[in-house]
Write a protein that holds these residues in place. Structure first.
Motif, PDB file in Angstrom:
ATOM      1  N   THR A 173     -27.892   6.617 -17.841  1.00 39.07           N
ATOM      2  CA  THR A 173     -29.139   7.293 -18.191  1.00 39.07           C
ATOM      3  C   THR A 173     -28.911   8.217 -19.378  1.00 39.07           C
ATOM      4  OG1 THR A 173     -29.754   7.248 -15.877  1.00 39.07           O
ATOM      5  CG2 THR A 173     -30.995   8.731 -17.268  1.00 39.07           C
ATOM      6  N   SER A 174     -29.830   8.221 -20.274  1.00 36.54           N
ATOM      7  CA  SER A 174     -29.762   9.191 -21.383  1.00 36.54           C
ATOM      8  C   SER A 174     -31.171   9.544 -21.828  1.00 36.54           C
ATOM      9  CB  SER A 174     -28.970   8.611 -22.551  1.00 36.54           C
ATOM     10  OG  SER A 174     -29.707   7.610 -23.189  1.00 36.54           O
ATOM     11  N   ASN A 175     -31.287  10.711 -22.450  1.00 43.26           N
ATOM     12  CA  ASN A 175     -32.582  11.132 -22.980  1.00 43.26           C
ATOM     13  C   ASN A 175     -32.595  10.878 -24.487  1.00 43.26           C
ATOM     14  OD1 ASN A 175     -33.761  12.076 -20.577  1.00 43.26           O
ATOM     15  ND2 ASN A 175     -32.485  13.900 -20.694  1.00 43.26           N
ATOM     16  N   ASN A 176     -33.460  10.028 -24.904  1.00 43.73           N
ATOM     17  CA  ASN A 176     -33.581   9.740 -26.340  1.00 43.73           C
ATOM     18  C   ASN A 176     -34.623  10.661 -26.943  1.00 43.73           C
ATOM     19  OD1 ASN A 176     -31.922   7.652 -25.699  1.00 43.73           O
ATOM     20  ND2 ASN A 176     -33.470   6.049 -25.984  1.00 43.73           N
ATOM     21  N   TYR A 177     -34.429  11.026 -28.168  1.00 46.54           N
ATOM     22  CA  TYR A 177     -35.505  11.735 -28.868  1.00 46.54           C
ATOM     23  C   TYR A 177     -35.679  11.176 -30.268  1.00 46.54           C
ATOM     24  CZ  TYR A 177     -31.889  14.696 -31.036  1.00 46.54           C
ATOM     25  OH  TYR A 177     -30.808  15.146 -31.719  1.00 46.54           O
ATOM     26  N   TYR A 178     -36.897  11.240 -30.710  1.00 42.50           N
ATOM     27  CA  TYR A 178     -37.271  10.804 -32.059  1.00 42.50           C
ATOM     28  C   TYR A 178     -37.957  12.007 -32.697  1.00 42.50           C
ATOM     29  CZ  TYR A 178     -36.847   6.371 -29.588  1.00 42.50           C
ATOM     30  OH  TYR A 178     -36.407   5.341 -28.807  1.00 42.50           O
ATOM     31  N   GLY A 232     -29.843   9.013 -29.129  1.00 43.20           N
ATOM     32  CA  GLY A 232     -29.973   8.444 -27.792  1.00 43.20           C
ATOM     33  C   GLY A 232     -29.321   7.087 -27.701  1.00 43.20           C
ATOM     34  N   ASN A 233     -29.846   6.280 -26.823  1.00 42.68           N
ATOM     35  CA  ASN A 233     -29.277   4.945 -26.611  1.00 42.68           C
ATOM     36  C   ASN A 233     -30.394   3.919 -26.583  1.00 42.68           C
ATOM     37  OD1 ASN A 233     -26.258   5.289 -25.844  1.00 42.68           O
ATOM     38  ND2 ASN A 233     -27.336   6.915 -24.761  1.00 42.68           N
ATOM     39  N   ASN A 247     -40.108  12.013 -26.812  1.00 42.61           N
ATOM     40  CA  ASN A 247     -39.005  11.914 -25.852  1.00 42.61           C
ATOM     41  C   ASN A 247     -39.093  10.612 -25.068  1.00 42.61           C
ATOM     42  OD1 ASN A 247     -37.830  14.454 -26.422  1.00 42.61           O
ATOM     43  ND2 ASN A 247     -39.506  15.421 -25.293  1.00 42.61           N
ATOM     44  N   GLU A 248     -37.927  10.119 -24.738  1.00 39.81           N
ATOM     45  CA  GLU A 248     -37.870   8.840 -24.021  1.00 39.81           C
ATOM     46  C   GLU A 248     -36.661   8.874 -23.084  1.00 39.81           C
ATOM     47  OE1 GLU A 248     -38.411   4.595 -25.999  1.00 39.81           O
ATOM     48  OE2 GLU A 248     -36.363   5.303 -26.165  1.00 39.81           O
TER      49      GLU A 248
END
Lengths: 513, 178
Positions: free
Chosen positions: A384-389, A425-426, A337-338
């Motif tokens: 703001t956004s929550n990125n996930y990998y 995400g972004n 998570n990022e």
């Protein structure tokens, strides 16, 4: 003018040109040169990982190899804890079940089953523990014969070490010779067909043992305390070994002859098969190295992204190969998570306000008046956004397990092969604008991120007959970049986490005596 | 103190000798680094790495050939290593139709070292590196090809274009001066 003249001119001018040295440069160099040079492996994280993996693998293999010697100690532990006759019978009957491939070994085994001297040898070898190597153990019967005959043909022996009288020793030698002669004939026949010596024969042979040998055997059998599993040598056993070294020479030599392993309930190798289920909170380190991208962009990108706690869940099958070595393979899902936060300056926001009023005049007429006002605010905008990998992976590991029934440890190393990866995400593009990362069909990140190196230490606590709990701090290092080459920078993740899980023994059998 | 004694002192990690060696070499080597680097900060980094490597490996000097040449080689290698991290592109740059450029010797006879340094530093990375390695350090195109992992022919063409661009810049400078 030729090019040569121009080249020579430039060379002459610049070859010995000297520039003024900035202040403090020497101090920097002096400080730098005195620093201890860092080794190649520490400069190269890939090589470090491979090196650690190789160390774990080789160490595990070597310890596994040495395990066979430990088994000899285990075998003798049982022998030492029972009385003499039982010991000889037990060793004699257990031997053939383990060694039935080699004629030479069978000869030894047959001899071991019937010979009182071999009973002494076994005890002696137990006392010498790992110091008795395989070469000694595999000495064939012919060597024993040679030694016996050497005694009787007058080859000098070291008298200083004996603890019994010469007469007793002579009697012992005669008996040994007689016994050897009888049993060699019998054992050679049996060996030819690989037959198992019977207990009657052993007991019958025992009746012919002279007092000298019995006393020595008792002395050796009773002196050592029982060895724990995997224990090397207690002080008492060392003392016993000292006593043994004072034995007459013929007994010392006889310790070289065959010793056999005591088999476990399921054969020689530990045969555990486990299913492990685990989950882990992960902390991820991001490494971004600039390729063609400018340092200003990389700095900006770094400031927009903050790593958050991720997780991994998975299952794997663990199989023992040997007493300590384990192989693990399974399937796991992990999510990194990022938080992406981009602040853009000089953002304009226009607000329009419509005010409606009713005005009533003296005649009672009502007039509606609307005022429209708009104003613009200039400020900053935070996106703001929550990125996930996310990825599905195949862990493949080799481990070395040790410990006791209360607590076990396992050192693991291996690789995690990425099967599939997707993202959402972004991120920041090179024009410092936020762009969306699509789940698929996006060229920002790869959809298979190859291989990571993995190293961990498992702490395993047995809680029931078939269940163990374990905690496993680990570190994994990605060997390849996760983003595509077009972005101008190289990004990869390294993860540190703590796997907590349960281990269920699948085969469920009691593994050892 | 002779050069031999100085080197021996440096091998023994004598701080005084190291300082002396630094004072003798640093200016020239900084000039070398400035020709490869894009700015003075980068040149300082190159020089620092180069001299640290010289001090740490000075025992490898066999007293065969020029010591300054050995130091220069080490420093140049360090500079190239720095530049390799940046992945220099040896791209073809379109020139301003100066194929038939002819320049007389008086055009550059009054040019000082600092001016030349400045003009060289303005060359594109690929041109600059090849020009420095070939014209000033004296490496052949084959050696340059091996060092930079490029074809020798690429090195040749880069040199030709570097030279032309440099001459063109010198002429431009002359025009401004006039």
């Amino acid at each position: 003018m030729t090019e040569k003249i121009f080249d020579d001119y430039v060379r002459d001018k610049l070859r010995n040109h000297s520039s003024p040295i900035p202040d403090g440069l020497w101090e920097k160099i002096a400080k730098e040169k005195d620093r201890r040079p860092v080794g190649f492996f520490w400069n190269n994280r890939l090589m470090t990982g491979l090196f650690l993996l190789a160390v774990v693998a080789i160490g595990g293999f070597m310890l596994w190899q040495t395990n066979s010697n430990t088994k000899q100690v285990t075998a003798t532990k049982e022998t030492a804890s029972t009385n003499q006759i039982q010991t000889i019978n037990k060793t004699g009957t257990s031997t053939p079940s383990s060694n039935n491939n080699s004629t030479t070994e069978n000869n030894n085994n047959t001899t071991a089953g019937n010979s009182p001297t071999n009973a002494i040898e076994k005890t002696a070898t137990a006392a010498t523990n790992k110091a008795t190597d395989n070469k000694n153990v595999s000495v064939s019967e012919s060597k024993v014969e040679k030694m016996a005959s050497a005694k009787n043909t007058g080859i000098p022996v070291d008298r200083s070490k004996k603890i019994v009288s010469a007469e007793e020793e002579q009697q012992g030698n005669e008996n040994s010779k007689q016994w050897m002669a009888t049993n060699n004939r019998a054992s050679s026949k049996k060996a030819k067909y690989g037959t198992i010596p019977n207990a009657d024969n052993s007991i019958q042979t025992l009746s012919t043992i002279n007092r000298h040998e019995q006393s020595l055997t008792e002395q050796l059998m009773l002196a050592p305390k029982s060895l724990g599993h995997g224990e090397l040598m207690s002080i008492e056993n060392k003392k016993a070994l000292g006593t043994f070294n004072k034995l007459p020479n013929n007994f010392q030599q006889l310790k070289l002859s065959g010793i056999t392993d005591c088999p476990s309930a399921n054969g020689y190798a530990r045969n555990d098969l486990y299913l492990e289920l685990y989950a882990s909170p992960d902390y991820t380190f991001k490494s971004v190295m600039g390729g063609a991208a400018s340092s200003a962009y990389l700095q900006k990108k770094d400031s927009t992204e903050t790593m958050r706690v991720g997780y991994t869940v998975g299952g794997r099958i663990t199989k023992n190969i040997g007493e300590h070595l384990i192989v693990k393979a399974g399937l796991q899902f992990s999510q990194i998570n990022e938080r992406f936060t981009l602040r853009t300056e000089n953002e304009r926001r226009t607000t329009t306000v419509i005010t409606t009023r009713n005005i009533t005049d003296a005649a009672g007429n009502v007039t509606t008046v609307s005022d429209t006002t708009s104003f613009t605010q200039i400020g900053y905008l935070v996106k703001t956004s929550n990125n996930y990998y996310r990825s599905i992976e195949l862990p493949l590991m080799l481990g070395y397990e040790f410990g006791n029934d209360k607590l076990k440890f396992s050192l693991n190393g291996g690789a995690i092969v990425n099967i599939a990866a997707w993202y959402k995400g972004n991120t920041l593009d090179t024009s410092y604008q936020s762009i969306a990362i699509a789940k698929s069909g996006n060229d920002v990140y790869k959809h298979s991120v190859a291989v990571s190196l993995y190293g961990s230490l498992s702490i395993i606590k047995p809680v029931a007959e078939k269940f163990d709990l374990f905690a496993e701090p680990y570190f994994r290092y990605s060997l390849s970049n996760m983003n595509s080459n077009t972005l101008g920078y190289n990004q990869r993740f390294s993860t540190m986490g703590l796997s907590l899980g349960i281990r269920y023994k699948l085969n469920g059998k009691k593994q050892r005596l | 103190m002779t050069e031999y004694e100085l080197i021996k002192g440096c091998i023994k990690q004598d701080a005084k000798c190291q300082r002396l060696l630094f004072e003798q070499m640093a200016g020239k080597m900084l000039s070398v680094c400035l020709r490869y680097a894009n700015d003075s900060m980068e040149a300082e980094d190159m020089l620092q790495d180069g001299l640290v490597r010289v001090f740490n490996n000075i025992h490898q000097f066999k007293f065969e050939g020029s010591f300054e040449g050995w130091v220069r080689r080490v420093v140049v290698n360090c500079a190239l290593k720095h530049l390799q991290k940046k992945r220099i592109q040896f791209s073809e740059i379109k020139e301003n139709s100066n194929d038939g450029l002819r320049m007389e010797s008086y055009a550059f006879s009054n040019l000082g070292e600092e001016d030349l340094m400045k003009l060289i530093s303005q060359l594109p990375d690929g041109y600059r590196i090849v020009f420095n390695l070939n014209i000033i350090e004296g490496y052949t195109h084959e050696e340059i090809g091996q060092m930079l992992n490029i074809q020798a022919s690429t090195s040749r063409s880069q040199l030709v274009k570097a030279r032309k661009m440099l001459q063109y810049q010198i002429l431009q400078l002359q025009k401004i001066a006039v």
